[in-house]
Write a protein that holds these residues in place. Sequence first.
Motif, PDB file in Angstrom:
ATOM      1  N   MET A  77      -1.580  -6.220  -6.259  1.00 45.34           N
ATOM      2  CA  MET A  77      -1.672  -6.838  -4.927  1.00 45.34           C
ATOM      3  C   MET A  77      -2.137  -8.286  -5.101  1.00 45.34           C
ATOM      4  O   MET A  77      -2.966  -8.570  -5.948  1.00 45.34           O
ATOM      5  CB  MET A  77      -2.699  -6.070  -4.091  1.00 45.34           C
ATOM      6  CG  MET A  77      -2.795  -6.559  -2.652  1.00 45.34           C
ATOM      7  SD  MET A  77      -3.873  -5.502  -1.646  1.00 45.34           S
ATOM      8  CE  MET A  77      -5.471  -6.041  -2.192  1.00 45.34           C
ATOM      9  N   VAL A  95      -9.490  -4.372  -5.557  1.00 42.73           N
ATOM     10  CA  VAL A  95      -8.765  -4.214  -4.298  1.00 42.73           C
ATOM     11  C   VAL A  95      -9.776  -3.819  -3.232  1.00 42.73           C
ATOM     12  O   VAL A  95     -10.438  -2.795  -3.373  1.00 42.73           O
ATOM     13  CB  VAL A  95      -7.712  -3.095  -4.426  1.00 42.73           C
ATOM     14  CG1 VAL A  95      -7.133  -2.758  -3.067  1.00 42.73           C
ATOM     15  CG2 VAL A  95      -6.624  -3.512  -5.395  1.00 42.73           C
ATOM     16  N   VAL A 128      -3.525  -8.848   8.514  1.00 41.56           N
ATOM     17  CA  VAL A 128      -3.816  -8.427   7.146  1.00 41.56           C
ATOM     18  C   VAL A 128      -2.637  -8.751   6.218  1.00 41.56           C
ATOM     19  O   VAL A 128      -2.823  -9.202   5.090  1.00 41.56           O
ATOM     20  CB  VAL A 128      -4.116  -6.913   7.101  1.00 41.56           C
ATOM     21  CG1 VAL A 128      -4.152  -6.401   5.663  1.00 41.56           C
ATOM     22  CG2 VAL A 128      -5.449  -6.622   7.783  1.00 41.56           C
ATOM     23  N   GLU A 129      -1.405  -8.530   6.717  1.00 45.61           N
ATOM     24  CA  GLU A 129      -0.208  -8.741   5.894  1.00 45.61           C
ATOM     25  C   GLU A 129      -0.033 -10.193   5.472  1.00 45.61           C
ATOM     26  O   GLU A 129       0.711 -10.469   4.523  1.00 45.61           O
ATOM     27  CB  GLU A 129       1.038  -8.289   6.663  1.00 45.61           C
ATOM     28  CG  GLU A 129       1.293  -6.787   6.663  1.00 45.61           C
ATOM     29  CD  GLU A 129       0.501  -6.040   7.749  1.00 45.61           C
ATOM     30  OE1 GLU A 129      -0.282  -6.687   8.484  1.00 45.61           O
ATOM     31  OE2 GLU A 129       0.670  -4.815   7.849  1.00 45.61           O
ATOM     32  N   PHE A 166      -2.891 -10.325   2.417  1.00 44.36           N
ATOM     33  CA  PHE A 166      -2.670  -9.429   1.278  1.00 44.36           C
ATOM     34  C   PHE A 166      -1.217  -8.986   1.219  1.00 44.36           C
ATOM     35  O   PHE A 166      -0.661  -8.544   2.216  1.00 44.36           O
ATOM     36  CB  PHE A 166      -3.574  -8.189   1.403  1.00 44.36           C
ATOM     37  CG  PHE A 166      -5.042  -8.500   1.348  1.00 44.36           C
ATOM     38  CD1 PHE A 166      -5.812  -8.549   2.513  1.00 44.36           C
ATOM     39  CD2 PHE A 166      -5.674  -8.752   0.127  1.00 44.36           C
ATOM     40  CE1 PHE A 166      -7.171  -8.855   2.456  1.00 44.36           C
ATOM     41  CE2 PHE A 166      -7.028  -9.044   0.064  1.00 44.36           C
ATOM     42  CZ  PHE A 166      -7.779  -9.102   1.239  1.00 44.36           C
ATOM     43  N   LEU A 218       1.644  -6.630  -1.134  1.00 44.38           N
ATOM     44  CA  LEU A 218       1.859  -5.688  -2.217  1.00 44.38           C
ATOM     45  C   LEU A 218       2.735  -6.328  -3.290  1.00 44.38           C
ATOM     46  O   LEU A 218       3.582  -7.163  -2.998  1.00 44.38           O
ATOM     47  CB  LEU A 218       2.563  -4.426  -1.696  1.00 44.38           C
ATOM     48  CG  LEU A 218       1.708  -3.506  -0.826  1.00 44.38           C
ATOM     49  CD1 LEU A 218       2.582  -2.464  -0.157  1.00 44.38           C
ATOM     50  CD2 LEU A 218       0.636  -2.838  -1.684  1.00 44.38           C
ATOM     51  N   ASP A 270       1.968  -2.224  -7.615  1.00 41.39           N
ATOM     52  CA  ASP A 270       0.884  -1.607  -6.848  1.00 41.39           C
ATOM     53  C   ASP A 270       1.171  -0.145  -6.485  1.00 41.39           C
ATOM     54  O   ASP A 270       2.312   0.287  -6.515  1.00 41.39           O
ATOM     55  CB  ASP A 270       0.666  -2.395  -5.543  1.00 41.39           C
ATOM     56  CG  ASP A 270      -0.054  -3.720  -5.814  1.00 41.39           C
ATOM     57  OD1 ASP A 270       0.221  -4.683  -5.106  1.00 41.39           O
ATOM     58  OD2 ASP A 270      -0.855  -3.771  -6.755  1.00 41.39           O
TER      59      ASP A 270
END
Lengths: 66, 66
Positions: A1, A39, A56-57, A60, A62, A66
């Motif tokens: 991540m 993480v 959040v996207e 952070f 992926l 991950d």
Amino acid sequence: MKNTIKVERARKNWTQEDLAREIGISRQSVNSIETGKFVPSTVLALKMAKVFGVDVELIFQLEDQD
Amino acid sequence: MKNTIKVERARKNWTQEDLAREIGISRQSVNSIETGKFVPSTVLALKMAKVFGVDVELIFQLEDQD
DNA sequence: TCATAATGACAATTATTCTTTACATTAAGT
DNA sequence: ACTTAATGTAAAGAATAATTGTCATTATGA
């Protein structure tokens, strides 16, 4: 991540210590999350998103492994 | 922290086992997250948001005591 | 009504997060 | 050049996440 915490901190002109205080964890934890050492929990991710005023996207993402 | 995992599973007509397989964890872990027994990592939250086609903030919400 | 699927819960174990303390290195400001 | 702030790193410890295996309970479909 991977993450863009440093960019969001720069937008607000905050230090790691500033962000740590805003979301209630240690400066060392902010450093470890920012540098990808660990993480974070979803609670911490939501708090960061909230104080930065983004989803959040955006902070952070992926990665394939991950 | 609270969540709407059960609602999103219902939208897709998925069991806990289905969701577990989609994001690569055990059925028991999905149960523990869904029932609020533990706070998942941000990697798991992002994977759930992705397979449900929604943002993390829709599935997980902070509560006052978080 | 009954068989099976789905869910809830628990214990033991391992891995990881997060804290605290401390020190080193780099960046920034004067 | 120098001082201070900010950041990076590490060790030790506590707490939690996540796994595996298992069993009990509830829900579902025929």
